[in-house]
Design a protein around this motif. Structure first.
Motif, PDB file in Angstrom:
ATOM      1  N   PRO A 129       0.420  -1.049   0.070  1.00  0.00           N
ATOM      2  CA  PRO A 129      -0.409   0.221   0.241  1.00  0.00           C
ATOM      3  C   PRO A 129       0.740   1.647  -0.046  1.00  0.00           C
ATOM      4  N   HIS A 130       0.299   2.079  -0.721  1.00  0.00           N
ATOM      5  CA  HIS A 130       0.906   3.530  -1.002  1.00  0.00           C
ATOM      6  C   HIS A 130       0.720   4.630   1.035  1.00  0.00           C
ATOM      7  N   TRP A 131       0.235   4.522   1.753  1.00  0.00           N
ATOM      8  CA  TRP A 131       0.662   4.812   3.069  1.00  0.00           C
ATOM      9  C   TRP A 131       2.185   3.906   3.244  1.00  0.00           C
ATOM     10  N   PHE A 174       9.440   5.672   4.096  1.00  0.00           N
ATOM     11  CA  PHE A 174      10.508   6.737   3.806  1.00  0.00           C
ATOM     12  C   PHE A 174      10.244   8.175   4.270  1.00  0.00           C
ATOM     13  N   GLY A 175       9.144   7.896   5.173  1.00  0.00           N
ATOM     14  CA  GLY A 175       9.206   9.642   5.726  1.00  0.00           C
ATOM     15  C   GLY A 175       9.582   9.637   7.060  1.00  0.00           C
ATOM     16  N   ALA A 181       8.749   9.841  -0.601  1.00  0.00           N
ATOM     17  CA  ALA A 181       7.069   9.790  -0.005  1.00  0.00           C
ATOM     18  C   ALA A 181       6.606  11.079  -0.419  1.00  0.00           C
ATOM     19  N   LEU A 182       6.389  11.841  -1.515  1.00  0.00           N
ATOM     20  CA  LEU A 182       5.673  12.514  -1.878  1.00  0.00           C
ATOM     21  C   LEU A 182       4.909  11.433  -3.273  1.00  0.00           C
ATOM     22  N   HIS A 183       5.697  11.129  -3.652  1.00  0.00           N
ATOM     23  CA  HIS A 183       5.581   9.769  -5.036  1.00  0.00           C
ATOM     24  C   HIS A 183       4.436   9.264  -4.486  1.00  0.00           C
ATOM     25  N   ALA A 184       4.796   8.460  -3.325  1.00  0.00           N
ATOM     26  CA  ALA A 184       3.865   7.557  -2.825  1.00  0.00           C
ATOM     27  C   ALA A 184       2.179   8.995  -2.255  1.00  0.00           C
ATOM     28  N   VAL A 185       2.084  10.033  -2.000  1.00  0.00           N
ATOM     29  CA  VAL A 185       1.338  10.248  -1.483  1.00  0.00           C
ATOM     30  C   VAL A 185       0.227  10.800  -2.709  1.00  0.00           C
ATOM     31  N   GLY A 186       0.980  10.605  -3.431  1.00  0.00           N
ATOM     32  CA  GLY A 186       0.609  11.579  -5.024  1.00  0.00           C
ATOM     33  C   GLY A 186       0.717  12.925  -5.095  1.00  0.00           C
ATOM     34  N   ASP A 200       7.721   9.773 -11.591  1.00  0.00           N
ATOM     35  CA  ASP A 200       8.060   8.583 -10.515  1.00  0.00           C
ATOM     36  C   ASP A 200      10.284   9.285 -10.198  1.00  0.00           C
ATOM     37  N   PRO A 201      10.317   9.258  -8.960  1.00  0.00           N
ATOM     38  CA  PRO A 201      11.510   9.311  -8.749  1.00  0.00           C
ATOM     39  C   PRO A 201      12.313   8.638  -9.514  1.00  0.00           C
ATOM     40  N   ILE A 202      12.278   6.944  -9.201  1.00  0.00           N
ATOM     41  CA  ILE A 202      12.806   5.328  -9.662  1.00  0.00           C
ATOM     42  C   ILE A 202      13.081   5.858 -11.173  1.00  0.00           C
ATOM     43  N   ALA A 203      12.377   6.336 -11.796  1.00  0.00           N
ATOM     44  CA  ALA A 203      12.229   6.011 -13.720  1.00  0.00           C
ATOM     45  C   ALA A 203      13.237   7.659 -13.138  1.00  0.00           C
TER      46      ALA A 203
END
Length: 91
Positions: A2-4, A10-11, A64-69, A74-77
């Motif tokens: 899950p994104h949270w 990461f937070g 963390a910001l990408h996971a929350v939306g 995408d930072p990895i991309a």
């Protein structure tokens, strides 16, 4: 996953990196398992260690910001785009 959960993990890592940066600047010394760099004696090494912590902080915040939306890319991309020599994990 899950994104949270990703955002929470990461937070926490970002908070640890921020605490490491704060403690490094407040004491003027960076402690490691095998080394110790002081701001007065080895300023370049001290700066490089703190710079590594800043990079880790920025990366953790971006994930963390990408996971929350709140971050659309995408930072990895983006890292794979800017560093093409890194291996691609395709199984």
């Amino acid at each position: 996953m899950p994104h949270w959960v990703i955002a929470s993990v990461f937070g926490v890592l970002a908070l640890c990196a921020a605490w490491g940066i704060y403690s490094s600047y407040s004491t003027g010394t960076v402690y490691g398992r095998l080394s110790q760099y002081s701001e007065d004696r080895e300023p370049t090494a001290f700066f490089m260690v703190v710079l590594g912590k800043v990079v880790a902080l920025i990366f953790c915040l971006a994930i963390a910001l990408h996971a929350v939306g709140l971050l659309t890319t995408d930072p990895i991309a983006e890292i794979k785009h800017w560093l093409p020599w890194l291996p691609d994990r395709r199984y």
